[in-house]
Design an enzyme around this catalytic site. Structure first.
Site, PDB file in Angstrom:
ATOM      1  N   GLY A  40     -21.977  35.811 -17.296  1.00  0.00           N
ATOM      2  CA  GLY A  40     -22.081  35.461 -15.878  1.00  0.00           C
ATOM      3  C   GLY A  40     -20.745  34.872 -15.437  1.00  0.00           C
ATOM      4  O   GLY A  40     -19.692  35.117 -16.048  1.00  0.00           O
ATOM      5  N   TRP A  42     -19.497  31.657 -15.475  1.00  0.00           N
ATOM      6  CA  TRP A  42     -18.854  30.768 -16.450  1.00  0.00           C
ATOM      7  C   TRP A  42     -18.647  31.495 -17.774  1.00  0.00           C
ATOM      8  O   TRP A  42     -17.625  31.323 -18.448  1.00  0.00           O
ATOM      9  CB  TRP A  42     -19.677  29.496 -16.608  1.00  0.00           C
ATOM     10  CG  TRP A  42     -19.174  28.430 -17.547  1.00  0.00           C
ATOM     11  CD1 TRP A  42     -19.942  27.652 -18.361  1.00  0.00           C
ATOM     12  CD2 TRP A  42     -17.810  27.955 -17.743  1.00  0.00           C
ATOM     13  NE1 TRP A  42     -19.165  26.746 -19.044  1.00  0.00           N
ATOM     14  CE2 TRP A  42     -17.852  26.912 -18.685  1.00  0.00           C
ATOM     15  CE3 TRP A  42     -16.583  28.336 -17.219  1.00  0.00           C
ATOM     16  CZ2 TRP A  42     -16.709  26.228 -19.122  1.00  0.00           C
ATOM     17  CZ3 TRP A  42     -15.435  27.668 -17.652  1.00  0.00           C
ATOM     18  CH2 TRP A  42     -15.502  26.626 -18.593  1.00  0.00           C
ATOM     19  N   LYS A 149     -26.163  24.507 -19.394  1.00  0.00           N
ATOM     20  CA  LYS A 149     -26.670  23.281 -18.788  1.00  0.00           C
ATOM     21  C   LYS A 149     -28.134  23.472 -18.426  1.00  0.00           C
ATOM     22  O   LYS A 149     -28.454  24.294 -17.581  1.00  0.00           O
ATOM     23  CB  LYS A 149     -25.827  22.924 -17.569  1.00  0.00           C
ATOM     24  CG  LYS A 149     -24.385  22.604 -17.986  1.00  0.00           C
ATOM     25  CD  LYS A 149     -23.433  22.388 -16.845  1.00  0.00           C
ATOM     26  CE  LYS A 149     -22.075  21.925 -17.399  1.00  0.00           C
ATOM     27  NZ  LYS A 149     -21.037  21.841 -16.361  1.00  0.00           N
ATOM     28  N   LYS A 234     -27.017  16.343 -14.231  1.00  0.00           N
ATOM     29  CA  LYS A 234     -26.213  16.242 -12.998  1.00  0.00           C
ATOM     30  C   LYS A 234     -26.614  17.323 -11.990  1.00  0.00           C
ATOM     31  O   LYS A 234     -26.404  17.162 -10.786  1.00  0.00           O
ATOM     32  CB  LYS A 234     -24.720  16.272 -13.314  1.00  0.00           C
ATOM     33  CG  LYS A 234     -24.244  17.505 -14.075  1.00  0.00           C
ATOM     34  CD  LYS A 234     -23.753  18.612 -13.212  1.00  0.00           C
ATOM     35  CE  LYS A 234     -23.729  19.930 -13.952  1.00  0.00           C
ATOM     36  NZ  LYS A 234     -23.039  20.987 -13.266  1.00  0.00           N
ATOM     37  N   ARG A 298     -22.836  25.327  -6.898  1.00  0.00           N
ATOM     38  CA  ARG A 298     -23.869  26.158  -6.263  1.00  0.00           C
ATOM     39  C   ARG A 298     -25.162  25.398  -5.974  1.00  0.00           C
ATOM     40  O   ARG A 298     -25.845  25.681  -5.002  1.00  0.00           O
ATOM     41  CB  ARG A 298     -24.156  27.382  -7.139  1.00  0.00           C
ATOM     42  CG  ARG A 298     -24.688  27.064  -8.508  1.00  0.00           C
ATOM     43  CD  ARG A 298     -24.955  28.296  -9.341  1.00  0.00           C
ATOM     44  NE  ARG A 298     -23.785  28.785 -10.032  1.00  0.00           N
ATOM     45  CZ  ARG A 298     -23.827  29.523 -11.141  1.00  0.00           C
ATOM     46  NH1 ARG A 298     -24.983  29.869 -11.672  1.00  0.00           N
ATOM     47  NH2 ARG A 298     -22.737  29.933 -11.732  1.00  0.00           N
TER      48      ARG A 298
HETATM   49  N1  LIG Z   1     -20.712  28.902 -13.089  1.00  0.00           N
HETATM   50  C1  LIG Z   1     -20.206  27.713 -13.358  1.00  0.00           C
HETATM   51  O1  LIG Z   1     -19.304  27.237 -12.638  1.00  0.00           O
HETATM   52  C2  LIG Z   1     -20.682  26.951 -14.561  1.00  0.00           C
HETATM   53  C3  LIG Z   1     -19.887  25.909 -15.028  1.00  0.00           C
HETATM   54  C4  LIG Z   1     -20.284  25.210 -16.146  1.00  0.00           C
HETATM   55  C5  LIG Z   1     -21.480  25.545 -16.789  1.00  0.00           C
HETATM   56  N2  LIG Z   1     -22.247  26.566 -16.310  1.00  0.00           N
HETATM   57  C6  LIG Z   1     -23.471  26.875 -17.068  1.00  0.00           C
HETATM   58  O2  LIG Z   1     -23.236  28.071 -17.794  1.00  0.00           O
HETATM   59  C7  LIG Z   1     -24.476  28.756 -17.995  1.00  0.00           C
HETATM   60  C8  LIG Z   1     -24.287  30.211 -17.605  1.00  0.00           C
HETATM   61  O3  LIG Z   1     -23.951  30.295 -16.250  1.00  0.00           O
HETATM   62  P1  LIG Z   1     -23.061  31.453 -15.645  1.00  0.00           P
HETATM   63  O4  LIG Z   1     -22.370  30.850 -14.452  1.00  0.00           O
HETATM   64  O5  LIG Z   1     -22.180  32.056 -16.690  1.00  0.00           O
HETATM   65  O6  LIG Z   1     -24.153  32.555 -15.243  1.00  0.00           O
HETATM   66  P2  LIG Z   1     -24.502  33.134 -13.770  1.00  0.00           P
HETATM   67  O7  LIG Z   1     -25.538  32.291 -13.142  1.00  0.00           O
HETATM   68  O8  LIG Z   1     -23.213  33.381 -13.036  1.00  0.00           O
HETATM   69  O9  LIG Z   1     -25.083  34.579 -14.063  1.00  0.00           O
HETATM   70  C9  LIG Z   1     -26.359  34.842 -14.515  1.00  0.00           C
HETATM   71  C10 LIG Z   1     -26.232  35.611 -15.819  1.00  0.00           C
HETATM   72  O10 LIG Z   1     -27.533  35.794 -16.370  1.00  0.00           O
HETATM   73  C11 LIG Z   1     -27.653  37.130 -16.799  1.00  0.00           C
HETATM   74  N3  LIG Z   1     -29.053  37.499 -16.859  1.00  0.00           N
HETATM   75  C12 LIG Z   1     -29.879  37.867 -15.835  1.00  0.00           C
HETATM   76  N4  LIG Z   1     -31.108  38.153 -16.319  1.00  0.00           N
HETATM   77  C13 LIG Z   1     -31.043  37.943 -17.669  1.00  0.00           C
HETATM   78  C14 LIG Z   1     -31.984  38.042 -18.721  1.00  0.00           C
HETATM   79  N5  LIG Z   1     -33.241  38.402 -18.502  1.00  0.00           N
HETATM   80  N6  LIG Z   1     -31.577  37.738 -19.977  1.00  0.00           N
HETATM   81  C15 LIG Z   1     -30.313  37.334 -20.227  1.00  0.00           C
HETATM   82  N7  LIG Z   1     -29.378  37.218 -19.278  1.00  0.00           N
HETATM   83  C16 LIG Z   1     -29.744  37.516 -18.008  1.00  0.00           C
HETATM   84  C17 LIG Z   1     -26.849  37.908 -15.779  1.00  0.00           C
HETATM   85  O11 LIG Z   1     -26.513  39.173 -16.277  1.00  0.00           O
HETATM   86  C18 LIG Z   1     -25.627  37.006 -15.651  1.00  0.00           C
HETATM   87  O12 LIG Z   1     -24.717  37.246 -16.686  1.00  0.00           O
HETATM   88  C19 LIG Z   1     -25.523  28.008 -17.170  1.00  0.00           C
HETATM   89  O13 LIG Z   1     -26.241  27.157 -18.015  1.00  0.00           O
HETATM   90  C20 LIG Z   1     -24.698  27.172 -16.211  1.00  0.00           C
HETATM   91  O14 LIG Z   1     -25.347  25.983 -15.838  1.00  0.00           O
HETATM   92  C21 LIG Z   1     -21.866  27.276 -15.221  1.00  0.00           C
END
Ligand SMILES: NC(=O)c1ccc[n+]([C@@H]2O[C@H](COP(=O)([O-])OP(=O)(O)OC[C@H]3O[C@@H](n4cnc5c(N)ncnc54)[C@H](O)[C@@H]3O)[C@@H](O)[C@H]2O)c1
Length: 380
Positions: A40, A42, A149, A234, A298
């Site tokens: 996704g 991150w 998270k 958070k 977000r």
């Molecule tokens: N985006 C940020 O800025 C950020 C920063 C720090 C931590 N995080 C944490 O990182 C983690 C991942 O977030 P992200 O931003 O990479 O993801 P995202 O929310 O941008 O994307 C969702 C992801 O989930 C996948 N997905 C959808 N359905 C699915 C399924 N059934 N099985 C498996 N995967 C599926 C999608 O293909 C996509 O890769 C979360 O826990 C988030 O809290 C995010």
């Protein structure tokens, strides 16, 4: 413990789309191989960071496998094919070129089979299923780190994602959290992160080495649960901050919400895990992440829209409309925490956490975020 990275530059492998891992030659036997499970927003940025370092660090194979939950794009193409062809995750990180040494792989088992360093970074709700699929499929002696998270709540109590990974896959799992809005790190703006590890030793340093760059400063603390709970809780405070923004209450109110939220984060963490250290809340994973998430992020954004609509449109609706496939964590985490608080008779101790859940499920209006008895003292 800040880490510096080694500077020996190795020539990049010219990796081709979708090809198998290169054969391991005799000199490569001791090198670590990294797989990133998740792609996704991150997840893709984390893979980019890591891939820039595996090219420089002689103790790592250049190639980084990134497991992609396969999707068909509106053009009819598969996301994995497009990432491998263009070196860009056009859906979750458009406009940013990734290292050619990142290979997107839609096959979860294939992506992890040769890796001894596993980076987990998917929305938390998918992790139980992913772990089940990986049981017995990962390399012996593999190490994990979770960037996720969120928490799983079961009848026997809350389960941190690092524990889920450790228990199901029988491997050690560190965590990395911090003030890390992915899109800012993607364009190499300076930020910090905190690794939480269980025991002092080589592995925490190795993870720090793998993630550290001049624009991504990583420190490490011996407090897995503290770091992970900061990153998880958070998001609930960010929902409260977004409500305050949507109600146009101004910065004094938002600061109050953040302070009360931080206090509830600390109290909840220490009640669940007495080993959690006060100092962890002053690291990037604590106050740093809380500030950035309540200012940007977000969860704050969608929650602001929820309040502006007077709670008439659900978070699910707004998430689908505003995030285009990205996932909101704060609402589901608030629900999970509410379950723990109710089960343990702690609801009254956590007015902000419980009010966020009651608002997100429309039992209270958005304005309740400043009308509830948030001053009620909690244990410290
Ligand atoms: N985006 C940020 O800025 C950020 C920063 C720090 C931590 N995080 C944490 O990182 C983690 C991942 O977030 P992200 O931003 O990479 O993801 P995202 O929310 O941008 O994307 C969702 C992801 O989930 C996948 N997905 C959808 N359905 C699915 C399924 N059934 N099985 C498996 N995967 C599926 C999608 O293909 C996509 O890769 C979360 O826990 C988030 O809290 C995010």
């Amino acid at each position: 413990m800040s880490q510096t990275i080694k500077s020996q530059q190795q020539p990049p492998l010219e990796l081709q789309a979708g090809r198998e891992c290169p054969a391991v030659n005799s000199n490569d036997g001791h090198k670590s191989r990294v797989a990133v499970i998740g792609s996704g927003n991150w997840g893709t940025v984390a893979a980019k960071l890591i891939a820039s370092n595996t090219l420089k660090l002689p103790s790592f194979h250049d190639e980084v496998r990134m497991w992609v939950f396969e999707e068909t794009l509106p053009t009819g193409e598969k996301l994995t094919d497009v990432i491998n062809k263009t070196n860009e995750n056009v859906k979750y990180l458009p406009g940013i070129k990734l290292g050619k040494n990142i290979v997107a792989d839609p096959d979860l088992e294939n992506a992890v089979k040769d890796a001894n360093m596993l980076v987990f970074v998917t929305p938390h709700q998918f992790m139980e299923g992913i772990c089940k699929r990986l049981v017995g499929k990962i390399k012996e002696g593999a190490e994990a780190i979770s960037l996720i998270k969120g928490m799983e709540v079961k009848t026997e109590g809350p389960c941190m994602i690092s524990s889920l990974i450790s228990n199901q896959l029988m491997i050690n799992c560190c965590v990395l959290m911090g003030a890390n809005i992915a899109n800012d790190i993607a364009v190499e703006k300076l930020s910090e992160a905190t690794i939480g590890y269980r025991e002092k030793g080589e592995i925490a340093e190795k993870w720090a080495q793998l993630f550290s760059t001049p624009y991504f400063m990583v420190s490490a603390v011996e407090d897995v649960e503290g770091v992970e709970l900061c990153g998880t809780l958070k998001n609930v405070v960010a929902i409260a901050a977004g409500l305050v923004d949507g109600l146009e209450m101004g910065n004094n109110t938002k600061a109050a919400i953040m302070r009360i939220g931080l206090r509830e984060m600390k109290t909840f963490s220490k009640l669940l895990f007495p080993s959690v250290k006060d100092s962890t809340f002053f690291e990037s994973c604590g106050v740093g992440d809380l500030i950035t998430t309540c200012l940007g992020g977000r969860n704050r954004k969608v929650s602001e829209a929820f309040a502006r609509n007077g709670g008439r449109r659900s978070f699910d609706d707004l998430e689908a409309e505003m995030l285009q496939g990205q996932k909101l964590q704060g609402v589901s985490t608030a629900r999970d925490i509410y379950g723990v608080l109710r089960h343990r008779g702690w609801l009254e101790l956590f007015p902000l956490f419980s009010t966020v859940h009651e608002i997100s499920t429309c039992r209270l209006p958005p304005s309740a975020i400043v009308k509830y008895n948030l001053q009620k003292p909690v244990l410290t």
